[in-house]
Write a protein that holds these residues in place. Structure first.
Motif, PDB file in Angstrom:
ATOM      1  N   UNK A  38      21.907   6.933  15.555  1.00 39.76           N
ATOM      2  CA  UNK A  38      20.956   7.504  14.602  1.00 39.76           C
ATOM      3  C   UNK A  38      20.435   8.854  15.075  1.00 39.76           C
ATOM      4  N   UNK A  39      20.236   9.010  16.363  1.00 42.15           N
ATOM      5  CA  UNK A  39      19.711  10.261  16.895  1.00 42.15           C
ATOM      6  C   UNK A  39      20.737  11.388  16.847  1.00 42.15           C
ATOM      7  N   UNK A  40      21.999  11.074  17.079  1.00 36.83           N
ATOM      8  CA  UNK A  40      23.008  12.144  17.121  1.00 36.83           C
ATOM      9  C   UNK A  40      23.771  12.300  15.802  1.00 36.83           C
ATOM     10  N   UNK A  41      23.436  11.496  14.803  1.00 42.51           N
ATOM     11  CA  UNK A  41      24.156  11.568  13.528  1.00 42.51           C
ATOM     12  C   UNK A  41      24.001  12.932  12.866  1.00 42.51           C
ATOM     13  N   UNK A  42      22.811  13.522  12.927  1.00 41.66           N
ATOM     14  CA  UNK A  42      22.614  14.836  12.310  1.00 41.66           C
ATOM     15  C   UNK A  42      23.421  15.916  13.016  1.00 41.66           C
ATOM     16  N   UNK A  76      30.514  13.151   8.009  1.00 43.70           N
ATOM     17  CA  UNK A  76      31.074  13.375   6.673  1.00 43.70           C
ATOM     18  C   UNK A  76      30.998  14.843   6.259  1.00 43.70           C
ATOM     19  N   UNK A  77      30.714  15.714   7.188  1.00 37.66           N
ATOM     20  CA  UNK A  77      30.630  17.139   6.866  1.00 37.66           C
ATOM     21  C   UNK A  77      29.470  17.412   5.931  1.00 37.66           C
ATOM     22  N   UNK A  78      29.676  18.330   4.982  1.00 36.47           N
ATOM     23  CA  UNK A  78      28.613  18.631   4.014  1.00 36.47           C
ATOM     24  C   UNK A  78      28.841  17.878   2.695  1.00 36.47           C
ATOM     25  N   UNK A  79      29.691  16.862   2.726  1.00 37.97           N
ATOM     26  CA  UNK A  79      29.975  16.077   1.527  1.00 37.97           C
ATOM     27  C   UNK A  79      28.726  15.405   0.945  1.00 37.97           C
TER      28      UNK A  79
END
Length: 119
Positions: free
Chosen positions: A16-20, A25-28
């Motif tokens: 959750x912390x590194x997902x951003x 999924x890129x900018x999808x």
């Protein structure tokens, strides 16, 4: 990403912390969000327009025809040209137009507005 693998709480927190930062999924997600927002705005506009048209139609259908107009419309139905039963009959189209203009004058007044709304 593997649904068969059990993930413990520490791993969930880490993901959750590194997902951003990872953006798997890129900018999808942003593109989908923008497209959905645009389509919902369009549908909202269409539904609002249909609702307004519905209100106008109910007002139009609430027209009361006077007894005098009912008599004139009955006479007009007996006219061979108005009813279309005999093309060889003497024309009485002037009478037909006068009855229609007199009895349905309210409808004729709203015709331009109705056509612009439909357009």
């Amino acid at each position: 990403m593997n649904p068969l693998r059990n993930v413990n709480e520490l791993e969930k927190d880490c993901m959750n912390q590194i997902q951003t930062d990872l953006k798997p999924f890129g900018n999808l997600p942003q593109k989908i969000s923008l497209l959905m927002e645009r389509s919902f705005i369009a549908w909202k506009t269409i539904l609002k327009t249909l609702d307004q048209a519905n209100e106008i139609l109910f007002k139009l259908l609430d027209v009361v025809i006077s007894p005098q107009c009912i008599n004139q419309l009955t006479k007009m139905q007996q006219c061979h040209v108005c009813s279309g039963s005999s093309p060889l009959s003497k024309p009485c189209s002037g009478y037909c137009l006068n009855v229609l203009k007199g009895c349905f004058a309210e409808m004729a007044e709203i015709d331009p507005q109705w056509n612009s709304m439909i357009g």
